[in-house]
Design a protein around this motif. Structure first.
Motif, PDB file in Angstrom:
ATOM      1  N   GLU A   1     -38.777   2.383 -27.630  1.00 50.87           N
ATOM      2  CA  GLU A   1     -39.622   1.428 -27.083  1.00 50.87           C
ATOM      3  C   GLU A   1     -39.728   2.058 -25.687  1.00 50.87           C
ATOM      4  O   GLU A   1     -41.054   2.446 -25.238  1.00 50.87           O
ATOM      5  CB  GLU A   1     -39.507  -0.179 -27.030  1.00 50.87           C
ATOM      6  CG  GLU A   1     -40.702  -0.505 -26.651  1.00 50.87           C
ATOM      7  CD  GLU A   1     -40.813  -2.330 -26.579  1.00 50.87           C
ATOM      8  OE1 GLU A   1     -41.734  -2.774 -26.252  1.00 50.87           O
ATOM      9  OE2 GLU A   1     -39.564  -2.963 -27.357  1.00 50.87           O
ATOM     10  N   GLU A   2     -38.797   2.846 -24.478  1.00 51.31           N
ATOM     11  CA  GLU A   2     -39.188   2.635 -23.664  1.00 51.31           C
ATOM     12  C   GLU A   2     -39.442   4.391 -23.193  1.00 51.31           C
ATOM     13  O   GLU A   2     -40.583   4.625 -22.579  1.00 51.31           O
ATOM     14  CB  GLU A   2     -37.990   2.589 -22.517  1.00 51.31           C
ATOM     15  CG  GLU A   2     -37.683   1.231 -22.553  1.00 51.31           C
ATOM     16  CD  GLU A   2     -35.942   0.625 -21.874  1.00 51.31           C
ATOM     17  OE1 GLU A   2     -34.984   2.620 -21.013  1.00 51.31           O
ATOM     18  OE2 GLU A   2     -35.889  -0.661 -20.804  1.00 51.31           O
TER      19      GLU A   2
ATOM     20  N   LYS B   1     -34.855  -0.692 -27.859  1.00 52.57           N
ATOM     21  CA  LYS B   1     -34.734  -0.637 -26.560  1.00 52.57           C
ATOM     22  C   LYS B   1     -35.534   0.351 -25.616  1.00 52.57           C
ATOM     23  O   LYS B   1     -35.908   0.462 -25.142  1.00 52.57           O
ATOM     24  CB  LYS B   1     -34.014  -2.073 -25.871  1.00 52.57           C
ATOM     25  CG  LYS B   1     -34.168  -1.865 -24.553  1.00 52.57           C
ATOM     26  CD  LYS B   1     -33.541  -2.890 -23.031  1.00 52.57           C
ATOM     27  CE  LYS B   1     -34.404  -2.584 -21.986  1.00 52.57           C
ATOM     28  NZ  LYS B   1     -33.246  -3.557 -21.494  1.00 52.57           N
ATOM     29  N   ARG B   2     -34.155   1.790 -26.609  1.00 50.91           N
ATOM     30  CA  ARG B   2     -34.452   2.941 -26.501  1.00 50.91           C
ATOM     31  C   ARG B   2     -35.937   3.159 -26.674  1.00 50.91           C
ATOM     32  O   ARG B   2     -36.748   3.647 -25.588  1.00 50.91           O
ATOM     33  CB  ARG B   2     -33.111   3.951 -25.907  1.00 50.91           C
ATOM     34  CG  ARG B   2     -32.136   3.945 -25.379  1.00 50.91           C
ATOM     35  CD  ARG B   2     -30.769   4.839 -25.201  1.00 50.91           C
ATOM     36  NE  ARG B   2     -30.736   4.542 -27.195  1.00 50.91           N
ATOM     37  CZ  ARG B   2     -29.776   4.479 -27.364  1.00 50.91           C
ATOM     38  NH1 ARG B   2     -28.767   3.452 -26.682  1.00 50.91           N
ATOM     39  NH2 ARG B   2     -29.294   4.499 -28.789  1.00 50.91           N
TER      40      ARG B   2
ATOM     41  N   GLU C   1     -29.495  -1.471 -28.159  1.00 50.41           N
ATOM     42  CA  GLU C   1     -30.207  -0.635 -26.681  1.00 50.41           C
ATOM     43  C   GLU C   1     -30.852   0.291 -27.659  1.00 50.41           C
ATOM     44  O   GLU C   1     -32.040   0.720 -27.267  1.00 50.41           O
ATOM     45  CB  GLU C   1     -29.072  -0.089 -26.098  1.00 50.41           C
ATOM     46  CG  GLU C   1     -28.273  -0.811 -25.214  1.00 50.41           C
ATOM     47  CD  GLU C   1     -28.851  -1.513 -24.402  1.00 50.41           C
ATOM     48  OE1 GLU C   1     -29.858  -1.112 -23.579  1.00 50.41           O
ATOM     49  OE2 GLU C   1     -28.736  -2.813 -24.197  1.00 50.41           O
TER      50      GLU C   1
END
Length: 494
Positions: free
Chosen positions: A423-424, A420-421, A417
């Motif tokens: 990038e978000e 992904k975190r 994660e």
């Protein structure tokens, strides 16, 4: 076959060999070294290794620059402990220990070739780690520490190399003289790299089109190398300092405005990636070709003793890497990144696992072959040094190259994660920064400024920063409209 024809054949073969490595699912480094070794036995090809001065003057500068240009100063700032301090300590311990071990294992070996082996042992890279998709299978804090340690080792080890070669030519300096010469070489190199980097940024901002800007950028690592050689500075420190200056100056941190065009930035990223890929691949092939030639120079040294020495040195290097990696894993940033994994497993076990992965991810650098070849022809036991260095590097490439992917996956250190975190978060911050901007260019500048702020606060890493800046440049390039549809300028008409 002439040397020029062989070079043309080598360049033509790199692409198919890289494709072959992907098809057979083997590390590209291993495939390239194996092919290079095989070519040494083919009839009709040029005999002997490439002139080391060609490698040092033409290959080394762009390879070092390409590896450093995507690094920010924040990477160094946030890895002062696990990256910079551990890198300095590891290099300072590895060089003398490897030299002493080499003299013990090879009785009669002189200090200059022993120190040369120590320098080669201190140099490492994480290329196979990236080929094995090691990131993001380990926390970013660990990958960042490895990257900085790699650059620190290059700066210090190549600086010591200058002292050793100077001692071979002109006699050993006094300890105080050696420290003074070493310190001057690093500090002057940093100043020269900064000045040349600033000059390159200034000039690139005033020329066009994009191909001309990239031509100016290409000149920088070679200018740094020439300045370092002429003035006696550290080559690696000069080039790395110039690369850091360019990467930190390309975008204004206060306004987000770029000093070059979006097209030039997009093209430059692809250009340096290609340069790094091609030149590194050529070095791996040439390393494979150097081994059979080096074996013929062994003279009275038995093969079993040199191979055994290389194996022992590899184990010693791995032991040192593990010990210092464990110290790094105990420092705040890596320890924080590993905290979630420690639940239910045990802190000691997790840190030992992280240290083992970090040590196994650091393979002796292919630059070691270039260093071994650069030894003066008249240096005692030059052939022996080259053979041991080749065995040391090739053994690590084979063993670690074939097992690293499995080792990293089995360690299960990564947090799926985390990336992904990042990038978000970067996407959300970029969207908010662009809101309310009537002028598109103001919006892109605001996005860049916001992304740089995220990196300055360590909310995202260098890889995510570069990815988001590239997406911003692509959007800005597309918004320029049909008038800018064709890249660059037309080719010259010969």
């Amino acid at each position: 076959m002439s040397t020029l024809q062989f070079v043309a054949l080598l360049l033509a073969a790199i692409g198919p060999l890289l494709a072959l490595a992907g098809l057979v699912r083997l590390p590209t480094s291993l495939v390239l070294v194996a092919v290079g070794t095989g070519t040494a036995f083919l009839p009709g090809l040029p005999d002997g290794p490439v002139d080391p001065q060609v490698l040092i003057t033409l290959f080394l500068p762009p390879v070092i620059f390409a590896a450093s240009i995507r690094v920010s100063v924040h990477l160094w700032r946030f890895t002062l402990g696990p990256g910079v301090a551990i890198g300095i300590g590891l290099t300072a311990v590895t060089i003398p220990l490897i030299a002493v071990a080499a003299r013990w294992l090879l009785p009669g070996l002189g200090w200059p070739p022993a120190l040369l082996l120590g320098i080669i042992g201190a140099l490492f890279d994480t290329r196979i780690f990236h080929e094995a998709e090691g990131r993001p299978q380990v926390p970013r804090a660990i990958a960042d520490a490895l990257k900085v340690r790699e650059m620190v080792a290059r700066i210090l080890a190549l600086g010591v190399l200058g002292l050793v070669l100077h001692a071979v030519d002109e006699g050993a300096p006094t300890p105080l003289g050696a420290v003074g010469r070493f310190t001057w070489a690093l500090l002057a190199a940093a100043a020269a790299g900064w000045a040349l980097g600033r000059g390159s940024v200034w000039l690139r901002g005033r020329v066009g089109p994009a191909p001309v800007e990239i031509a100016v950028a290409l000149a920088l690592p070679f200018l740094c190398a020439l300045a370092a050689q002429w003035l006696g500075f550290s080559l690696s420190a000069t080039i790395i300092a110039a690369a850091l200056t360019v990467s930190s100056s390309d975008v204004d941190r206060e306004t987000g405005a770029t000093r070059t065009s979006p097209e030039a930035r997009i093209s430059a990223t692809a250009f340096w990636e290609e340069v790094s890929l091609l030149l590194s691949a050529v070095l791996f092939v040439l390393a494979g070709r150097a081994l059979p030639h080096a074996l013929r120079a062994l003279e009275s040294w038995p093969l079993w003793q040199t191979a055994g020495t290389a194996a022992a040195l590899v184990l010693l290097i791995l032991g040192l890497q593990f010990a210092f990696s464990y110290l790094a894993a105990c420092m705040p940033a890596p320890a924080e990144a590993l905290r979630d994994k420690e639940v239910g497993v045990g802190r000691e076990i997790t840190r030992l696992t992280a240290a083992a992965v970090m040590a196994w991810a650091c393979t002796p650098s292919i630059l070691g072959i270039v260093i071994a070849l650069s030894a003066p022809e008249g240096m005692e036991d030059r052939g022996l040094t080259l053979v041991v260095a080749a065995f040391l590097i090739l053994a690590a490439v084979v063993v670690q190259g074939l097992t690293l992917r499995s080792a990293v996956q089995a360690a299960s250190l990564g947090n799926e994660e985390e990336e992904k975190r990042e990038e978000e978060l970067a996407g959300a911050v970029a969207s908010r920064a662009a809101e309310g901007k009537e002028d598109a260019q103001d919006g892109y500048d605001a996005v860049r400024c916001a992304l740089l702020q995220l990196r300055a606060e360590n909310h995202i890493g260098d890889e995510m920063l570069q990815k988001m800046l590239r997406e911003t440049d692509l959007s800005a390039r597309a918004a320029e409209g049909p008038a800018a549809a064709l890249p660059g300028a037309g080719p010259p008409n010969p």
